[in-house]
Design a protein around this motif. Structure first.
Motif, PDB file in Angstrom:
ATOM      1  N   TYR A 370      37.728 -33.230  71.984  1.00 46.82           N
ATOM      2  CA  TYR A 370      37.178 -33.086  70.639  1.00 46.82           C
ATOM      3  C   TYR A 370      36.920 -34.439  69.968  1.00 46.82           C
ATOM      4  N   GLU A 371      36.761 -35.489  70.766  1.00 43.07           N
ATOM      5  CA  GLU A 371      36.567 -36.831  70.213  1.00 43.07           C
ATOM      6  C   GLU A 371      35.121 -37.300  70.270  1.00 43.07           C
ATOM      7  N   ALA A 372      34.220 -36.524  70.856  1.00 47.82           N
ATOM      8  CA  ALA A 372      32.842 -36.973  71.080  1.00 47.82           C
ATOM      9  C   ALA A 372      32.013 -36.895  69.795  1.00 47.82           C
ATOM     10  N   ASP A 373      32.154 -37.903  68.962  1.00 47.84           N
ATOM     11  CA  ASP A 373      31.415 -37.997  67.692  1.00 47.84           C
ATOM     12  C   ASP A 373      30.205 -38.907  67.904  1.00 47.84           C
ATOM     13  N   LYS A 378      32.657 -34.846  64.715  1.00 47.63           N
ATOM     14  CA  LYS A 378      33.229 -34.382  65.971  1.00 47.63           C
ATOM     15  C   LYS A 378      32.795 -32.936  66.244  1.00 47.63           C
ATOM     16  N   PRO A 379      32.847 -32.504  67.496  1.00 46.12           N
ATOM     17  CA  PRO A 379      32.429 -31.133  67.811  1.00 46.12           C
ATOM     18  C   PRO A 379      33.311 -30.101  67.112  1.00 46.12           C
ATOM     19  N   ILE A 380      32.683 -29.011  66.705  1.00 45.76           N
ATOM     20  CA  ILE A 380      33.426 -27.931  66.070  1.00 45.76           C
ATOM     21  C   ILE A 380      34.021 -26.972  67.095  1.00 45.76           C
ATOM     22  N   TRP A 381      33.488 -27.031  68.328  1.00 46.48           N
ATOM     23  CA  TRP A 381      34.054 -26.233  69.409  1.00 46.48           C
ATOM     24  C   TRP A 381      33.606 -26.823  70.732  1.00 46.48           C
ATOM     25  N   VAL A 382      34.510 -26.837  71.694  1.00 42.99           N
ATOM     26  CA  VAL A 382      34.209 -27.260  73.055  1.00 42.99           C
ATOM     27  C   VAL A 382      34.698 -26.168  73.992  1.00 42.99           C
ATOM     28  N   THR A 383      33.844 -25.782  74.930  1.00 44.04           N
ATOM     29  CA  THR A 383      34.246 -24.724  75.851  1.00 44.04           C
ATOM     30  C   THR A 383      33.537 -24.904  77.185  1.00 44.04           C
ATOM     31  N   THR A 384      33.837 -24.027  78.123  1.00 44.97           N
ATOM     32  CA  THR A 384      33.183 -24.002  79.420  1.00 44.97           C
ATOM     33  C   THR A 384      32.631 -22.605  79.643  1.00 44.97           C
ATOM     34  N   SER A 385      32.127 -22.335  80.834  1.00 48.47           N
ATOM     35  CA  SER A 385      31.552 -21.013  81.101  1.00 48.47           C
ATOM     36  C   SER A 385      32.430 -20.254  82.084  1.00 48.47           C
ATOM     37  N   ALA A 386      32.034 -19.019  82.343  1.00 53.49           N
ATOM     38  CA  ALA A 386      32.726 -18.211  83.336  1.00 53.49           C
ATOM     39  C   ALA A 386      32.722 -18.923  84.678  1.00 53.49           C
TER      40      ALA A 386
END
Length: 444
Positions: A370-373, A378-386
């Motif tokens: 969550y540091e990629a500004d 900064k991002p409000i959400w970080v996720t991956t896929s199935a």
């Protein structure tokens, strides 16, 4: 959701790779790692810092600059052992999202709305040798929000490497034009993988096969900080006392227990394969920025249901005492490395047999996701896929850093039972909305 691809190009490093760096040897760990693309999504709110055209232009320029530092990513694999750093560049797409607000996705972040955000449906697909090692798509919403999607070839980019790259790209983009900026990364801190873990005279083990199962379904379970605290208090350590169990230990223990219970598995033969980051465990420790798959695998065998947390803690302690020393340094043991490579390259295929069960698990918690500004927050959400692999689980931090999001992949019939497990639902919420203060209410 309608998506319009408005541009597609290759971004090349801003300065050419020196001739003496044209061949990039990879480590014996990278050597056996599969070539599939690991997908990541970074969601950004509209901050109206600058217009969309300027943002895209800045991202291209800063990407070209950061690729001069992470130069292997702009090359192509020559073979299973090396990358030809020929500056062909990384694939970069820009897309407009038509008729869908970012808030709509965040309110119900299902697989159906997340998958179209990835470039060319590359998530978890096997990369051809001559394809781009890194593929990036910038998804632009009419409301001003952005989603940066990344598909990174796992053969050279593990989770830590991916997040470090994104953070360094973001930092450079944020500081572009600042004459006082002193952005730099020492070469030795980035590319120690082959120096520490050289292929040398080790035999050429087969590259890992990532067996894709299209019948796998994925669900996201979120453990809030308050529930994790309660879970820590409720975990029963009848046989062994573990002081101050971590978030990851108790969540892993609960998920394992529920998987074994609902699927009718035998806990004595259902093992955990855990990916363990070696960077801070080496002697001396490697830089956290070190590029490549600087991980190895801990197998927690025959865990008793009531003391899995102890087994994990004990296993990690033993891992620290053995693997870093025998993998590199003065006590390097080639016969030990040989047996480890042999075990890992056969364990996945064996897990499909009737007599053995395997839960594959990786924790990305405490990685700086969550540091990629990039200059607009900064991002409000970080996720991956199935992930189309049976019983594969990824743990990620929630935005506040105190909770855990578990991305669980299972056979469809197994998932139906798992997602209704009462003990699990006491502590976890199934795919809750991503709430970002007042922004969702304002329909960003």
């Amino acid at each position: 959701m309608e998506i319009e691809i408005i541009s597609r190009e290759f971004i090349k490093p801003s300065s050419p790779t020196p001739s003496h760096l044209k061949k990039f040897p990879i480590s014996f760990i990278d050597h056996i790692t599969f070539r599939n693309y690991v997908p990541l999504l970074f969601f950004y709110n509209d901050t109206k810092v600058c217009d969309q055209t300027s943002k895209i232009s800045n991202l291209k320029n800063s990407l070209a600059q950061i690729l001069s530092i992470y130069y292997p990513f702009a090359g192509r694999f020559k073979d299973q052992l090396s990358i030809e750093c020929n500056d062909q560049g990384v694939s970069f797409l820009v897309a407009n999202i038509i008729g869908t607000k970012l808030s709509t996705i965040l309110q119900n972040p299902t697989e159906n709305v997340l998958n179209p955000l990835f470039p060319d449906e590359l998530q978890w697909k096997k990369m051809d040798w001559n394809e781009s090692i890194l593929v990036i798509q910038i998804n632009c919403f009419a409301c001003g929000g952005f989603v940066i999607s990344v598909c990174a070839c796992h053969k050279i980019i593990d989770a830590a490497t991916a997040f470090n790259f994104m953070n360094d790209w973001a930092k450079l983009n944020r500081e572009e034009g600042d004459s006082n900026s002193k952005f730099s990364l020492p070469y030795n801190s980035l590319y120690a993988g082959d120096t520490i873990f050289p292929q040398g005279n080790l035999p050429n083990f087969p590259e890992g096969e990532f067996v894709i199962d299209k019948t796998i379904v994925c669900k996201r379970f979120v453990f809030e900080a308050s529930k994790i605290k309660l879970l820590k208090n409720m975990v029963n350590f009848d046989t062994h006392a573990v002081k101050n169990p971590t978030r990851v230990e108790v969540v892993t223990s609960l998920i394992y227990k529920c998987v074994v219970s609902v699927l009718g598995l035998n806990y004595k033969t259902t093992s955990l394969r855990m990916a363990v980051d070696l960077r801070k465990r080496m002697v001396p420790p490697l830089s956290q920025k070190c590029v490549g798959n600087i991980v190895w695998f801990l197998f927690v065998m025959n865990p008793e249901l009531h003391d899995l947390v102890f087994k994990i803690r004990q296993g990690l302690c033993e891992f620290r005492e053995v693997y870093p020393k025998k993998f590199g340094g003065k006590e390097k043991d080639l016969s030990f490395i040989f047996e480890c490579l042999k075990q890992v390259t056969t364990s996945v295929s064996e897990s499909n047999s009737i007599d053995q069960s395997l839960i594959m698990y990786a924790s990305w918690c405490r990685f700086p996701m969550y540091e990629a500004d990039f200059g607009w927050g900064k991002p409000i959400w970080v996720t991956t896929s199935a992930c189309p692999v049976k019983n594969a689980i990824v743990l990620m931090d929630t935005r506040d850093g105190d909770g855990i999001e578990a991305i669980v992949n299972m056979k469809e019939n197994d998932m139906i039972m798992f997602e209704h497990e009462l003990e699990l639902l006491q502590y976890a919420s199934l795919n809750p909305s991503i709430i970002v203060g007042h922004d969702v209410a304002n329909g960003f």
